[in-house]
Write an enzyme that holds these catalytic residues in place. Sequence first.
Site, PDB file in Angstrom:
ATOM      1  N   GLU A   1      -6.340 -11.510  15.575  1.00 37.66           N
ATOM      2  CA  GLU A   1      -7.678 -11.019  15.908  1.00 37.66           C
ATOM      3  C   GLU A   1      -8.401 -10.413  14.713  1.00 37.66           C
ATOM      4  O   GLU A   1      -9.601 -10.637  14.529  1.00 37.66           O
ATOM      5  CB  GLU A   1      -7.616  -9.985  17.040  1.00 37.66           C
ATOM      6  CG  GLU A   1      -7.343 -10.572  18.426  1.00 37.66           C
ATOM      7  CD  GLU A   1      -5.863 -10.755  18.707  1.00 37.66           C
ATOM      8  OE1 GLU A   1      -5.035 -10.454  17.828  1.00 37.66           O
ATOM      9  OE2 GLU A   1      -5.522 -11.197  19.822  1.00 37.66           O
TER      10      GLU A   1
ATOM     11  N   HIS B   1      -3.330  -5.365  29.621  1.00 35.62           N
ATOM     12  CA  HIS B   1      -4.127  -6.563  29.902  1.00 35.62           C
ATOM     13  C   HIS B   1      -5.110  -6.334  31.047  1.00 35.62           C
ATOM     14  O   HIS B   1      -5.543  -7.285  31.689  1.00 35.62           O
ATOM     15  CB  HIS B   1      -3.223  -7.756  30.271  1.00 35.62           C
ATOM     16  CG  HIS B   1      -2.365  -8.243  29.144  1.00 35.62           C
ATOM     17  ND1 HIS B   1      -1.281  -7.537  28.689  1.00 35.62           N
ATOM     18  CD2 HIS B   1      -2.429  -9.363  28.385  1.00 35.62           C
ATOM     19  CE1 HIS B   1      -0.715  -8.213  27.690  1.00 35.62           C
ATOM     20  NE2 HIS B   1      -1.391  -9.316  27.489  1.00 35.62           N
TER      21      HIS B   1
END
Lengths: 344, 336, 336
Positions: free
Chosen positions: C73, C142
């Site tokens: 990322e 998540h």
Amino acid sequence: MVVLDIETEDGQREALRRMLTIRAFDTKAADLFSDGELPGFVHLYVGEEAVGVGACSALESDDYITSTHRGHGHCIAKGLDPDLMMAELFGKANGYCNGKGGSMHIADVDAGMLGANGIVGAGPPLATGAALTSHLKGEDTVALAFFGDGAVAQGQVHEAINLAATWNLPAVFLVENNQYGEATPVEKQHNVQNLSETAEAYNIPGFTVDGMDITAVYEAVKEARKRAADGEGPTFIEAETYRYHGHFEGDQQPYRTEEDVAIWKDRDAIESFKRRLVDAGTITEDEFDEMKAEIDQQIEDAVGKAKDAAYPDPSEAYEDMFNAAVPEISDFSSGMRADGGEDR
Amino acid sequence: MTTTIGLVVNPAAGRDIRRLTGGASVSNNYAKRRTAGCVLAGLTLADDVDVLVMPDSTGLADRIVDDAPDELGVEFVDMTVTASGRDSRTAAAHFADHADAVVVLGGDGTTRDVAQTIGDVPVVSISTGTNNVVPTPVDGTVAGAAAALVGSGAVPAAEATTRHGTIEVNVVRAEQTTVIRGLATVGVLDRPFVGTRAILDPSDIVGGVVSRSSPAEIGLSGIAGGLVTHRPDDPGGVGFRLARDGESGATAPTTVRAITVPGRLSTVDVAEHRVLDDGEDYAFEVDRGVVSVDGEREHEVRNGTVRLRPVSDGPRLVDVESVLERAASDGRFRLG
Amino acid sequence: MSTETSSGTGPDQTKEMTIREAIRLALREELERDDDVFVMGEDVGKFGGVYEVTGDLVEQFGEERVRDTPISEAGFMGAAVGAAATGTRPVVEIMFSDFIGVCSEQIINQMAKNRYMFGGKTEMPVTVRTTEGGGSGAASQHSGTIHTWFAHFPGVMAVAPATPASAKGLLKSAIRSDDPVIVFENKQIYEQKGEVPLDDDFTIPIGTASVEREGEDVTVVATQRMVGESLELAEELAGQTSVEVIDLRSLYPMDTETLVESVKKTGRLVIADESPLSYGTHAEVATRVMENAFYSLDAPIQRVGVADVHIPFSPALEEEVLPHGSDVEAAINRIV
């Protein structure tokens, strides 16, 4: 802008001029800082001139560079105007960033300078991005990231190189190993002896050059640029160099001795290049002295102009956040809240 | 009696631009450290061995010393580290007086630096890359064993070493003469700068003098080797100049195929070549160029004369294989 | 009242589709419209995205423009910033907003600051799409709803669609914007259906809220999943309590005017958003209403969100912490 092709005698003189300009600019910045005339921090490039100028002389004018907190040298090497840089150091309205960036954020995107950067290791991902633009648009530009030995320990530098290598992007990663990450010597920050060894992990070429020799840096970047432009992917270059000043101005430098510094000053990049040019008859001692005096005067003038220039209007603090107008900022700046709300 | 072995490991060797421009392989410091460890293990073949290690600024030598076998007495040479070729020369000068044999890990450049000051002390030279003429790629343990055998006198140095030739270089300009010394090859290149030092483009080669030549070698000695084979210990050397584009010589050039850099099989036109006697000059007039020494651009020249001369006073290089075979035939590998 | 604008001249045709399909349609239209637009993220190409949002885009636009990235990322977020500064318009997918921490440097110090630091001399047309929200047993790493961080952080615009139409309109505006915009997609409502304008120039201006249902007694300002649940609740309460439901849509900049107008009419406010309650999105809405409509308020403002805990794994626990329409009903009952 004078094209910097150091294969020609004109280019060699121009390279020498740029190295001298960097040294004069940063030496002046050091004086101004110690006299309390400059706000903020300054990190100086004195000693490392051959890396910036050698690299930029191997680039095309529309190539991109990313820089570091020690970015003045990269700016001058890329052809930025010392007057506007000095104005930025003073926080004046006519500076490169209209006084909003200062020493650590000088940028001129149109000139291919994607910004000095206050975050160690943040530049290489940006260079990967600029190389991605070039790749996607089918342009023949190349992006070169200058970063320091300290940045090699940063995770995002690894990610940037891995991405550029995996995607075969036209990038050049140039580590300026100036032997210290802030105050800690390079061997206490890395378990490899040559930082260029890390290139092996990305399956790209990596090698080390003498960063005190402008011709070595030039040739290295020239070959790496050619490889990038030919679509063969990025190259990792380590230039061994040395900063003569501390990490920041005011650094007492307990981590090294004057003798340590002297070993490197003995190989001074400007002095040795000048000597070679004098030997070759490209420049005479008198012409060199004249050039140096002219540059010193140019920097003096830049300081004078910067001091005389206007500060930005305070309202400028509320400009440039976004391209679009945002009421949160414009309402504040127009003092709307002063009435305590419209249904009072 | 204690045998003293000098160890030079060049941390910078094998890291130059040929990793990009040529097919040269990478020699990382981990590999060098492991090879040096093997050398130390090989040295234990002799009893009572002391090792003097060249210090460096990278931590490589520290690790080699830390990992050394207990039966060896390992110490650093007491010297100032400059992180340049000067270190190898300083260490070798010390070994000239204090070591019985020396092991060098590096390339042609490192071996040349050691050769400048090592005197008559036998040298085992191990290549840490692929692009070398003098050092050969040999397992460190085997090399260490050979050094132990020669250093301890178990195998007489006179019978297991060859004396390598060298090349003396005088760069003569109007007011000054610069003296340089090469080991295997000295070239004159049409390049403006020392730059990254490596010879990047074979078409830059103007000519040179080699103290050895063989088609099995890479670079200048390979070019000369396409015409004549000259052993490292043969007196004299070979001088040659290439027919450059646009230049016409007195006689038609000889076209030679040669491996000029790793990964490049080149075709070059040799305008002239000559086997040189020991001390015989071979000169180049240079308007603008660079003198290369043992594969590295070393010295920029403007308007000067480059005078090259083979001299048979190089280092004594140990022939590793013959040392071990000789020791075996003396029964040194049989126990009981 | 609706603030959708239709700048094109095409027919006002709509089609029923899911939020997932509306996002994909927006991406497809913008990829077709502008060659500088490209999509990148983990498994957005051949795999079609972990929530199948990008779907088959790679087939139409190829692997260059629908670009699979390594799990990296910080690297690709930074590359997006560099690419945007040099003339492209990246649309980056960060698979789960919980992962934004690993690339926050590039978002907060580069993407958000460069334009300002450079005195306006660069544009930053980056769109970041990311998923939020609990309800699928994905546990704390998540399931988070983090949009407050970036709505708070200067230099970034933040939007959060609740309906298929707003998903399309907001994303298209984000991609066309020269400023960085993060689009926070609640993953629990990807399957939610609604009518979506097919006009390929249909956009929703960033900074506009939408009154989804008019009412007289209480205003519910909701985001994402809470908009749909509040609308269902309003329908259930019809006849007893008249509930006005506003989809906030744009977290930053915020449409203060629409909120204030509504509260001036109803005198009561409930704010329903899945983010944690302290220092949050709720607080910002409440403050703006109080600053501008304090004397119109008839009752204390009510917040519906997640207590300051992470989203737990066990269905029994997850269900406990997530806000629902019933919590909005309870809040209404406290003040009406």
